[in-house]
Scaffold this motif. Structure first.
Motif, PDB file in Angstrom:
ATOM      1  N   ALA A   1      -4.151   5.392   5.790  1.00 29.82           N
ATOM      2  CA  ALA A   1      -4.503   6.799   6.012  1.00 29.82           C
ATOM      3  C   ALA A   1      -5.510   7.279   4.976  1.00 29.82           C
ATOM      4  O   ALA A   1      -6.452   8.025   5.292  1.00 29.82           O
ATOM      5  CB  ALA A   1      -3.231   7.659   5.965  1.00 29.82           C
ATOM      6  N   THR A   2      -5.326   6.844   3.741  1.00 27.23           N
ATOM      7  CA  THR A   2      -6.222   7.294   2.666  1.00 27.23           C
ATOM      8  C   THR A   2      -7.668   6.890   2.957  1.00 27.23           C
ATOM      9  O   THR A   2      -8.590   7.712   2.875  1.00 27.23           O
ATOM     10  CB  THR A   2      -5.787   6.681   1.314  1.00 27.23           C
ATOM     11  N   GLU A   3      -7.860   5.628   3.311  1.00 25.16           N
ATOM     12  CA  GLU A   3      -9.228   5.189   3.583  1.00 25.16           C
ATOM     13  C   GLU A   3      -9.783   5.880   4.824  1.00 25.16           C
ATOM     14  O   GLU A   3     -10.967   6.233   4.876  1.00 25.16           O
ATOM     15  CB  GLU A   3      -9.316   3.672   3.756  1.00 25.16           C
TER      16      GLU A   3
ATOM     17  N   VAL B   1      -5.906  15.130  12.173  1.00 23.38           N
ATOM     18  CA  VAL B   1      -4.455  15.155  11.949  1.00 23.38           C
ATOM     19  C   VAL B   1      -4.081  13.943  11.104  1.00 23.38           C
ATOM     20  O   VAL B   1      -4.409  12.803  11.456  1.00 23.38           O
ATOM     21  CB  VAL B   1      -3.671  15.137  13.277  1.00 23.38           C
ATOM     22  N   ASP B   2      -3.383  14.207   9.998  1.00 17.21           N
ATOM     23  CA  ASP B   2      -2.855  13.135   9.153  1.00 17.21           C
ATOM     24  C   ASP B   2      -1.467  12.767   9.709  1.00 17.21           C
ATOM     25  O   ASP B   2      -0.494  13.481   9.492  1.00 17.21           O
ATOM     26  CB  ASP B   2      -2.766  13.633   7.708  1.00 17.21           C
ATOM     27  N   GLY B   3      -1.443  11.645  10.423  1.00 18.56           N
ATOM     28  CA  GLY B   3      -0.201  11.243  11.094  1.00 18.56           C
ATOM     29  C   GLY B   3       0.574  10.175  10.340  1.00 18.56           C
ATOM     30  O   GLY B   3       1.448   9.522  10.921  1.00 18.56           O
ATOM     31  N   ALA B   4       0.286  10.012   9.035  1.00 17.36           N
ATOM     32  CA  ALA B   4       0.913   8.918   8.273  1.00 17.36           C
ATOM     33  C   ALA B   4       2.433   8.936   8.397  1.00 17.36           C
ATOM     34  O   ALA B   4       3.068   7.897   8.542  1.00 17.36           O
ATOM     35  CB  ALA B   4       0.499   8.983   6.800  1.00 17.36           C
ATOM     36  N   GLN B   5       3.020  10.133   8.350  1.00 15.19           N
ATOM     37  CA  GLN B   5       4.487  10.218   8.425  1.00 15.19           C
ATOM     38  C   GLN B   5       4.984  10.412   9.851  1.00 15.19           C
ATOM     39  O   GLN B   5       6.177  10.238  10.116  1.00 15.19           O
ATOM     40  CB  GLN B   5       5.003  11.387   7.567  1.00 15.19           C
ATOM     41  N   ALA B   6       4.117  10.795  10.761  1.00 15.85           N
ATOM     42  CA  ALA B   6       4.584  11.147  12.108  1.00 15.85           C
ATOM     43  C   ALA B   6       4.763   9.924  13.002  1.00 15.85           C
ATOM     44  O   ALA B   6       5.755   9.826  13.737  1.00 15.85           O
ATOM     45  CB  ALA B   6       3.614  12.138  12.763  1.00 15.85           C
TER      46      ALA B   6
ATOM     47  N   HIS C   1       1.816   0.381   6.969  1.00 15.65           N
ATOM     48  CA  HIS C   1       3.017   0.005   6.196  1.00 15.65           C
ATOM     49  C   HIS C   1       4.152   1.005   6.331  1.00 15.65           C
ATOM     50  O   HIS C   1       5.291   0.697   6.007  1.00 15.65           O
ATOM     51  CB  HIS C   1       2.647  -0.200   4.718  1.00 15.65           C
ATOM     52  N   LYS C   2       3.859   2.214   6.787  1.00 17.31           N
ATOM     53  CA  LYS C   2       4.947   3.186   7.033  1.00 17.31           C
ATOM     54  C   LYS C   2       5.485   3.019   8.458  1.00 17.31           C
ATOM     55  O   LYS C   2       6.488   3.611   8.837  1.00 17.31           O
ATOM     56  CB  LYS C   2       4.439   4.616   6.824  1.00 17.31           C
ATOM     57  N   LEU C   3       4.777   2.233   9.237  1.00 17.09           N
ATOM     58  CA  LEU C   3       5.101   2.012  10.651  1.00 17.09           C
ATOM     59  C   LEU C   3       5.648   0.598  10.843  1.00 17.09           C
ATOM     60  O   LEU C   3       5.399  -0.046  11.853  1.00 17.09           O
ATOM     61  CB  LEU C   3       3.815   2.238  11.462  1.00 17.09           C
TER      62      LEU C   3
HETATM   63  N1  PMP Z   1      -0.553  11.246   4.263  1.00 15.27           N
HETATM   64  C1  PMP Z   1       0.772  11.368   4.162  1.00 15.27           C
HETATM   65  C2  PMP Z   1       1.468  12.517   4.826  1.00 15.27           C
HETATM   66  C3  PMP Z   1       1.501  10.407   3.459  1.00 15.27           C
HETATM   67  O1  PMP Z   1       2.827  10.529   3.360  1.00 15.27           O
HETATM   68  C4  PMP Z   1       0.808   9.335   2.852  1.00 15.27           C
HETATM   69  C5  PMP Z   1       1.548   8.257   2.073  1.00 15.27           C
HETATM   70  N2  PMP Z   1       2.594   8.732   1.272  1.00 15.27           N
HETATM   71  C6  PMP Z   1      -0.571   9.262   3.002  1.00 15.27           C
HETATM   72  C7  PMP Z   1      -1.219  10.227   3.718  1.00 15.27           C
HETATM   73  C8  PMP Z   1      -1.377   8.144   2.399  1.00 15.27           C
HETATM   74  O2  PMP Z   1      -1.026   6.939   2.953  1.00 15.27           O
HETATM   75  P1  PMP Z   1      -1.561   5.559   2.322  1.00 15.27           P
HETATM   76  O3  PMP Z   1      -1.177   5.598   0.865  1.00 15.27           O
HETATM   77  O4  PMP Z   1      -0.829   4.526   3.081  1.00 15.27           O
HETATM   78  O5  PMP Z   1      -3.027   5.525   2.522  1.00 15.27           O
END
Ligand code: PMP
Length: 423
Positions: A111-113, A216-221, A242-244
């Motif tokens: 998500a960060t990149e 939309v930042d869907g990292a947690q969704a 990695h969160k999925l």
């Molecule tokens: N957005 C949210 C809502 C997150 O929870 C996280 C990770 N904690 C990130 C973005 C960033 O994810 P990543 O470190 O895997 O790039």
């Protein structure tokens, strides 16, 4: 203030409740069946990273044992096999979020990149000084810092939707912030610090009415709810593998094809080109234009296996099961003396953030860890949320579909013990 519940949030809150057999799914996760500190592991740090089912581990293992080869450029057998496995994994992501085309699925590190790519490619090429971008007070640092960097580089204005004391967006203020200078709204789908599920569909609709795009930042969704980018109508959607239940170092940037088409490359190098002369380059087609260099091939293929695994269980079943877990954990947490929840939104999922009177969150984390229970303590990369609640850190238990009610009982007992000995 009443928060509108859009269809995504409603699905997240339960829907029609197909069954999930927790013992069966637990059997798929080798790491869960071990003792740590002499006790059975209870893993409640899923928002930081989730565990991997055997299917993902075996897929990555198989890739390195049988397929390892560089992709896209080779005519030999292994290269063809690896390329088609990687591209099948891209198709799995397309299906998973219902994108129209694999041209809209860019593999990134996470998500960060993905957010940095949007900021530097779309933002730098499309925005000028005085243009406005709206974020919120509950964003992860990865959806704040890149925008501040762009502000300092080209002079955009950053506006912020504040949260209320329940940890919900103040949507009346969002409406006031939207104006003809607003070019993009960058918003969290599910807050990693609070568990709040934002009404992204109505946020997107309002932004579009004002002529702004939405990221939309869907990292947690994505690990907790079905996501359909076409139904949402979002312009960009990002998540981390990695969160999925997939590998680290791989994630997805979804972007509407016409937007990606108009954006310049983020990085230059191999694979993102069609032709290079010493004085000019013709870029490759989507999505390869944004994928310079040898990618995380095993990671991409592993992420394909992860979404297949999640689809087999069914996100409706996952959302319903986790909704029950969170309700139970919330009820039980409120019986712990001195415990205060941080984040009490009407629409919540998978995350229980809390503090305890007289006990530092780090000490809570340590005492709970001595019982074999993994929770996270800290600012959760959401320092503005900590500032809002006037705390340096919270303790956070974050759930996945392999957690059980019995594990929550152990957590609650450990928290009660912590209060007795530390408060
Ligand atoms: N957005 C949210 C809502 C997150 O929870 C996280 C990770 N904690 C990130 C973005 C960033 O994810 P990543 O470190 O895997 O790039």
């Amino acid at each position: 203030m009443n928060q509108p519940v859009d269809s995504t949030a409603a699905e997240l809150l339960g829907g029609n409740r197909p069954a999930l057999d927790v013992e069966r799914v637990r059997a798929d996760f080798p790491i869960l069946h071990q003792e740590v500190r002499g006790k059975p592991l209870a893993y409640f740090d899923n928002a930081a990273t989730s565990q991997k089912p055997a299917k993902v581990i075996e897929t990555v293992d198989h890739y390195y044992r049988a397929l390892n080869s560089n992709i896209h450029r080779g005519v030999h057998y292994l290269s063809e096999q690896a390329t088609s496995a990687y591209e099948n994994a891209r198709e799995a992501q397309r299906r998973f979020i219902n994108a129209e085309s694999t041209r809209e699925i860019v593999f990134v590190r996470g998500a960060t990149e993905a957010i940095n790519l949007i900021v530097q490619s779309w933002g730098r090429s499309q925005l000028k000084a005085g243009d406005e971008v709206i974020i919120s007070e509950m964003e992860h640092h990865s959806n704040i810092v890149p925008w501040q960097m762009l502000r300092d580089q080209i002079g955009i204005e950053l506006k912020v939707i504040p949260i209320n004391d329940a940890g919900e967006l103040q949507l009346d203020i969002y409406e006031e912030l939207l104006n003809e200078r607003t070019k993009l709204v960058a918003i969290n789908h599910l807050s990693n610090a609070l568990g709040t599920v934002n009404p992204v569909k109505s946020i997107i609709d309002q932004a579009h009415e004002a002529g702004a795009l939405v990221l939309v930042d869907g990292a947690q969704a994505v690990p907790h709810t079905p996501v359909d980018v076409q139904a949402l109508g979002c312009d960009f959607y990002v998540y981390s593998g990695h969160k999925l239940f997939g590998p680290t170092g791989i994630g997805v940037l979804y972007g509407r094809e016409d937007l990606l088409e108009a954006m310049p490359p983020y990085q230059g190098g191999g694979d993102m080109i069609k032709m290079v002369k010493l004085d000019r380059t013709i870029y490759n087609d989507l999505p390869y234009k944004f994928e310079a260099g040898t990618p995380h091939i095993a990671g991409g293929i592993g992420l394909g296996a992860a979404v297949e695994y999640v689809e087999d269980i069914g996100l409706e079943a996952i959302a319903a099961y986790e909704h029950d877990l969170l309700e139970y954990a919330t009820e039980q947490a409120l019986t712990v003396e001195g415990l205060k929840l941080i984040g009490t939104a009407q629409n919540k999922a998978s995350i229980l953030s809390f503090i305890m009177d007289g006990v530092h969150p780090h000490d809570l984390g340590t005492i709970v860890d001595s019982e074999g229970i993994a929770i996270r303590t800290g600012h959760h990369c959401a320092m503005p949320v900590m500032d809002h609640f006037g705390v340096p850190a919270t303790a956070r238990a974050s759930f996945a579909f392999y957690n059980t009610h019995a594990e929550i009982d152990r957590l609650i007992a450990a928290l009660k013990h912590a209060h007795e000995v530390l408060a």
